[in-house]
Design an enzyme around this catalytic site. Sequence first.
Site, mmCIF file in Angstrom:
data_model
loop_
_atom_site.group_PDB
_atom_site.id
_atom_site.type_symbol
_atom_site.label_atom_id
_atom_site.label_comp_id
_atom_site.label_asym_id
_atom_site.label_seq_id
_atom_site.Cartn_x
_atom_site.Cartn_y
_atom_site.Cartn_z
ATOM 1 N N GLN A 28 -7.191 25.700 30.598
ATOM 2 C CA GLN A 28 -8.922 26.469 30.692
ATOM 3 C C GLN A 28 -10.096 24.787 29.839
ATOM 4 O O GLN A 28 -11.071 24.275 30.324
ATOM 5 C CB GLN A 28 -9.357 27.468 29.627
ATOM 6 N N ASP A 62 -1.162 25.491 35.507
ATOM 7 C CA ASP A 62 -2.255 26.438 35.648
ATOM 8 C C ASP A 62 -3.639 25.137 35.296
ATOM 9 O O ASP A 62 -4.333 24.716 34.515
ATOM 10 C CB ASP A 62 -2.082 26.551 33.626
ATOM 11 N N ILE A 63 -4.000 25.798 36.174
ATOM 12 C CA ILE A 63 -5.299 25.314 37.253
ATOM 13 C C ILE A 63 -6.143 26.161 37.476
ATOM 14 O O ILE A 63 -5.997 27.554 37.940
ATOM 15 C CB ILE A 63 -4.703 25.033 38.892
ATOM 16 N N GLU A 64 -7.835 26.212 36.620
ATOM 17 C CA GLU A 64 -8.413 26.901 36.282
ATOM 18 C C GLU A 64 -9.755 26.175 35.648
ATOM 19 O O GLU A 64 -9.525 25.014 35.411
ATOM 20 C CB GLU A 64 -8.027 27.805 35.119
ATOM 21 N N GLY A 65 -10.415 26.395 36.201
ATOM 22 C CA GLY A 65 -11.744 26.102 36.804
ATOM 23 C C GLY A 65 -12.331 24.749 36.939
ATOM 24 O O GLY A 65 -12.457 24.524 38.072
#
Length: 271
Positions: A28, A62-65
Amino acid sequence: AGTDLELDRRIGQLRSAGGDVMVSFGGQANDELAVTCTDADDLTDAYRDMVERYDLAAIDLDIEGAALADQAATGRRAEAVAALQRERAAEGTPLAVWLTLPVAPDGLTGEAVEVVRATLAGGVELTGVNVMTMNYGAARAASQSMSAATEQALRATAAQVEDIYEEHGTDLGGDRTWGRIGATPMIGVNDVDGEVFTLADAEALAGFARDTGLGRMSLWSLNRDTACSASFANVAVLSNTCSGVEQEPLAFVQVFAELGDGPAARVSDVV
């Protein structure tokens, strides 16, 4: 990492005790490598450096935002990781790859679905999809418990993942789908006001993981797996160093550790 965190030494200690690590890229608060490194060859080199330095058998993306919607980065990431997997396979040291993505009770978000689809289309041998079962906000009914929302999210994700794999020529056939799914709850008080993942929720999730054959069980985060000190004005506090619920130290870890040698025990705690 080597000096400020003494990461090499700490990984060595963990391995000598019988454990292992999986490095997670992105998150994040960070810019995932594929977002900032726009050359696919350089990106492959960067991933390779990490894999070789820590002698990794698995990595997590971890792919987010904003990275979720960055289609160019998604394409570069798939190209680089697929190339690295081919190299490792040829050397006899295969590399497992997980995607960690946001989820709602009704399943993966539309952007997250597209990341899974594009990653497979890019040639990555994707081990599975781990969903962040936390911070549901308005997507969770106020009357719905965190464990119920999490179970709903995982069932919806499994159906989505099965469909996406089938699009790319892999028939997971029901029960095999669960081995491709992971869950990462935020233990204790979540970032969203009113959301608390309790020890009872953890026990329910562990039972669900055992019954379905969930492929991965993680938690956010090991450093929070303890009660807050008396210096906090109240128990239900959001902190990076404690859970905000009444508990014994490492109580959440102990719940998930009871999964033993089943599929969900392959990966332990995300910190």
